[in-house]
Design an enzyme around this catalytic site. Sequence first.
Site, mmCIF file in Angstrom:
data_model
loop_
_atom_site.group_PDB
_atom_site.id
_atom_site.type_symbol
_atom_site.label_atom_id
_atom_site.label_comp_id
_atom_site.label_asym_id
_atom_site.label_seq_id
_atom_site.Cartn_x
_atom_site.Cartn_y
_atom_site.Cartn_z
ATOM 1 C CG PHE A 1 69.777 44.631 -15.583
ATOM 2 C CD1 PHE A 1 70.990 45.352 -15.937
ATOM 3 C CD2 PHE A 1 68.712 44.932 -16.009
ATOM 4 C CE1 PHE A 1 71.006 46.832 -16.472
ATOM 5 C CE2 PHE A 1 68.672 46.549 -16.397
ATOM 6 C CZ PHE A 1 69.554 47.288 -16.560
ATOM 7 C CD GLN B 1 59.432 47.289 -12.526
ATOM 8 O OE1 GLN B 1 60.096 47.774 -13.605
ATOM 9 N NE2 GLN B 1 59.546 46.094 -12.131
ATOM 10 C CG HIS C 1 63.669 51.665 -11.190
ATOM 11 N ND1 HIS C 1 64.774 52.031 -10.558
ATOM 12 C CD2 HIS C 1 64.045 50.846 -12.308
ATOM 13 C CE1 HIS C 1 65.912 51.291 -11.068
ATOM 14 N NE2 HIS C 1 65.486 50.878 -12.207
ATOM 15 C CG LEU D 1 65.770 55.001 -14.258
ATOM 16 C CD1 LEU D 1 64.846 54.036 -13.233
ATOM 17 C CD2 LEU D 1 65.746 53.804 -15.320
ATOM 18 C CD GLU E 1 67.723 45.970 -12.295
ATOM 19 O OE1 GLU E 1 66.397 46.742 -11.929
ATOM 20 O OE2 GLU E 1 67.681 45.014 -12.734
ATOM 21 N NE ARG F 1 64.323 47.470 -12.568
ATOM 22 C CZ ARG F 1 64.060 47.845 -13.800
ATOM 23 N NH1 ARG F 1 62.894 48.330 -14.293
ATOM 24 N NH2 ARG F 1 65.186 48.265 -14.783
ATOM 25 C CG HIS G 1 60.815 52.177 -13.882
ATOM 26 N ND1 HIS G 1 61.342 53.256 -14.461
ATOM 27 C CD2 HIS G 1 61.284 51.095 -14.664
ATOM 28 C CE1 HIS G 1 62.154 52.814 -15.413
ATOM 29 N NE2 HIS G 1 61.920 51.430 -15.488
ATOM 30 N NE ARG H 1 59.697 46.402 -17.111
ATOM 31 C CZ ARG H 1 60.943 47.100 -17.295
ATOM 32 N NH1 ARG H 1 61.853 46.558 -17.844
ATOM 33 N NH2 ARG H 1 60.866 48.398 -16.878
HETATM 34 C C1 LIG Z 1 63.728 56.253 -17.696
HETATM 35 C C2 LIG Z 1 63.223 54.796 -18.067
HETATM 36 C C3 LIG Z 1 64.314 53.886 -18.413
HETATM 37 C C4 LIG Z 1 64.175 52.693 -19.027
HETATM 38 N N1 LIG Z 1 65.172 51.629 -18.803
HETATM 39 C C5 LIG Z 1 64.863 50.636 -19.499
HETATM 40 C C6 LIG Z 1 65.757 49.347 -19.555
HETATM 41 O O1 LIG Z 1 66.875 49.930 -19.808
HETATM 42 N N2 LIG Z 1 65.719 48.273 -20.223
HETATM 43 C C7 LIG Z 1 64.168 48.095 -20.377
HETATM 44 O O2 LIG Z 1 63.974 46.633 -20.583
HETATM 45 N N3 LIG Z 1 63.324 48.925 -20.214
HETATM 46 C C8 LIG Z 1 63.342 50.086 -19.728
HETATM 47 N N4 LIG Z 1 62.508 50.918 -19.512
HETATM 48 C C9 LIG Z 1 61.142 50.704 -19.989
HETATM 49 C C10 LIG Z 1 61.055 50.677 -21.468
HETATM 50 O O3 LIG Z 1 61.741 51.628 -21.955
HETATM 51 C C11 LIG Z 1 59.600 50.937 -21.806
HETATM 52 O O4 LIG Z 1 58.899 50.292 -21.376
HETATM 53 C C12 LIG Z 1 59.459 50.976 -23.435
HETATM 54 O O5 LIG Z 1 60.321 51.595 -24.195
HETATM 55 C C13 LIG Z 1 58.083 51.249 -23.956
HETATM 56 O O6 LIG Z 1 58.200 51.538 -25.231
HETATM 57 P P1 LIG Z 1 56.659 51.356 -25.929
HETATM 58 O O7 LIG Z 1 57.155 51.349 -27.613
HETATM 59 O O8 LIG Z 1 55.680 50.228 -25.640
HETATM 60 O O9 LIG Z 1 56.140 53.060 -25.581
HETATM 61 P P2 LIG Z 1 56.904 54.418 -25.492
HETATM 62 O O10 LIG Z 1 58.311 54.397 -26.174
HETATM 63 O O11 LIG Z 1 56.612 54.885 -24.272
HETATM 64 O O12 LIG Z 1 55.972 55.115 -26.640
HETATM 65 C C14 LIG Z 1 54.739 55.642 -26.736
HETATM 66 C C15 LIG Z 1 54.303 56.067 -27.740
HETATM 67 O O13 LIG Z 1 52.897 56.188 -27.933
HETATM 68 C C16 LIG Z 1 52.519 57.493 -28.585
HETATM 69 N N5 LIG Z 1 51.289 57.683 -27.804
HETATM 70 C C17 LIG Z 1 50.661 57.490 -26.617
HETATM 71 N N6 LIG Z 1 49.208 57.844 -26.465
HETATM 72 C C18 LIG Z 1 48.970 58.420 -27.496
HETATM 73 C C19 LIG Z 1 47.801 58.941 -28.281
HETATM 74 N N7 LIG Z 1 46.790 58.790 -27.622
HETATM 75 N N8 LIG Z 1 47.803 59.131 -29.710
HETATM 76 C C20 LIG Z 1 48.952 59.165 -30.305
HETATM 77 N N9 LIG Z 1 50.094 58.665 -29.725
HETATM 78 C C21 LIG Z 1 50.144 58.376 -28.683
HETATM 79 C C22 LIG Z 1 53.709 58.348 -27.947
HETATM 80 O O14 LIG Z 1 53.654 59.493 -28.644
HETATM 81 C C23 LIG Z 1 54.921 57.350 -28.045
HETATM 82 O O15 LIG Z 1 55.150 57.603 -29.336
HETATM 83 C C24 LIG Z 1 62.807 52.403 -19.008
HETATM 84 C C25 LIG Z 1 61.707 53.183 -18.929
HETATM 85 C C26 LIG Z 1 62.081 54.295 -18.301
HETATM 86 C C27 LIG Z 1 60.707 55.736 -18.084
#
Ligand SMILES: Cc1cc2nc3c(=O)[nH]c(=O)nc-3n(C[C@H](O)[C@H](O)[C@H](O)COP(=O)(O)OP(=O)(O)OC[C@H]3O[C@@H](n4cnc5c(N)ncnc54)[C@H](O)[C@@H]3O)c2cc1C
Length: 569
Positions: free
Chosen positions: A119, A232, A234, A244, A247, A278, A346, A381
């Site tokens: 990566f 960030q 992407h 997306l 990568e 990135r 991203h 990141r």
């Molecule tokens: C398309 C894409 C591909 C990616 N690929 C990678 C990868 O391959 N490797 C990597 O390391 N990272 C990757 N990332 C980044 C990574 O996926 C995310 O940063 C990470 O999954 C975020 O996880 P999280 O648990 O912090 O939040 P999220 O998974 O975004 O979850 C947020 C949660 O909060 C809840 N929520 C938000 N606000 C409220 C509210 N006010 N009230 C109630 N619920 C709320 C939502 O319902 C959800 O359940 C990618 C991101 C994207 C967008």
Amino acid sequence: MKALSHDVLIVGGGLAGLRAAVGLCDRYNVALMSKVHPIRSHSIAAQGGINAALANNPDGRDDTWEKHAFDTIKGSDYLADQDAVEVMCREAPGIVYEMEHWGCPFSRFPDGSIAQRPFGGAGYPRTCYSTDLTGHVLLNTLYERAVMKGVRVYPEWYVTALATDDGVCHGVAAFDLMNGEIVPITAKATVFATGGYGRVYFYSTNALINTGSGIGIAYKAGVPLKDMEFVQFHPTGLIGTNILMTEACRGEGGYLVNNRGERFMERYAPKAMELAPRDIVSRSIQTEINEGRGFDHPLGTYIKLDLTHLGEKKILAKLPGIRKICIDFIGIDPIREPIPIMPCQHYSMGGIDTNAKGETEVRGFFAAGECACVSVHGGNRLGGNSLLETIVFGKIAAGAVDEYLSLGAASPKEETVLRAARETERKMAALVAGGKEKTFSLHGELARTMSANVGIFRERAEMEKALEEIGRIGERYRDVGVSSPDRHMNYELMNAVELEYMIEVAHTIAHGALLREESRGAHSRRDFPKRDDEKWMRHTVARISVDGSVGISFRDVTITRYQPMERVY
Ligand SMILES: Cc1cc2nc3c(=O)[nH]c(=O)nc-3n(C[C@H](O)[C@H](O)[C@H](O)COP(=O)(O)OP(=O)(O)OC[C@H]3O[C@@H](n4cnc5c(N)ncnc54)[C@H](O)[C@@H]3O)c2cc1C
């Protein structure tokens, strides 16, 4: 109005929230609230993988967590707090094996060990993956575990406000979408794992639910935010939809090609080429586009991401989801044709200011995952480090909550959460009775100004324009009205509540970006093109003032053993 009560309330059903819940539910009465069903959280969309120095790849047998930490710190342009990075990289192998033992189906090498791919910005191939569905398998594994262990899940509950009083958090107010009710909830400890703010930008790879409202809610309640100017972009979003293109496309050997047929990364990162970090690849693509070396398309100017030389077998085995997205959304089969891409927003490097245990300045209030800024990513990141951060710091935050509760946390005050719920009632009534402005058009204007004026390359005049427009949008927000007074599953009403927080988030990003007069990581100023370690080796900490303006203070970066040097790839 009757308050619900739990020991611990976790807001967010993505990887960070689920991991925190799993870590606490044996000892406490834990509730997990999410505005969508947990497995619809944005974590599900992660494709490429999760980093850990397992040294399984034949090309990376001497990888170590220290090398992972070095790559992460260099990738961060020396803004990451090195003690926190060390914790994350040291914990990484254990976290990946724990997920494996809980049933996560990682892709394998022929010897049966967990497969690892190269990566960006990484000296070794250390990204563990499951084809191009890594987030999907991790999230389902953790959700199953949370259900098995009896975590109480409140799906489709939108948290509208944090209830704090005298520097202590007492719980939240939430909107139960199914029943259309506002519910106050007390908790001895509240953990935000609410994800990123991608939708504050117009061109974003993020799900529509990624409004960043959790970050805005914390900020409005007086919790400081850190390093918000670091956003960030992407390099490879599919033209038109911004979906997306992981990568891993480049990790598996994909090329970036301009309209002269050149692999132009040679000019910008001659050693790392397409696998530079990135921030560098995004700026390189944007420069090619700005200087007329892109391809014209009705949907915008693009650069080609060419996978054709990888061959059908490899694409089907390693990138089947990417192929399907390209065929379904743009009618292109990457086995035969290059993919048209452009850079887009991203990831949120900045967020709720926490220490390396997930604690915030407010007692009883914790944050983990993308909404938090620990900071392990600093100015930029590395791919594969965010999935890692969510699980490592979800687990660590659970430990901090446990410690806080074991030491005898204060009893939450019901009056404080009732007050927060009454305030939400008042806001919603005003939105229902409201004026002619529509949430979707104000949101569109906000997102367009952020993409146009606080994007990959930044300049004073543009950012001042963004701040002015954000101010005007904030004024017009007072006149927002929703079409239906019915609260049952009223998404327009929920979005209208969220928009207020998105405006605050945009405000802190633009404000921090204008203030930081240097270029570091993803923050690239045309008017200040150099990194300035003397003045700017520090975090910005944004706090809401009484009059609603952003107050900024500074905090030194923690350095352990990696001294800043020039970043060349
Ligand atoms: C398309 C894409 C591909 C990616 N690929 C990678 C990868 O391959 N490797 C990597 O390391 N990272 C990757 N990332 C980044 C990574 O996926 C995310 O940063 C990470 O999954 C975020 O996880 P999280 O648990 O912090 O939040 P999220 O998974 O975004 O979850 C947020 C949660 O909060 C809840 N929520 C938000 N606000 C409220 C509210 N006010 N009230 C109630 N619920 C709320 C939502 O319902 C959800 O359940 C990618 C991101 C994207 C967008």
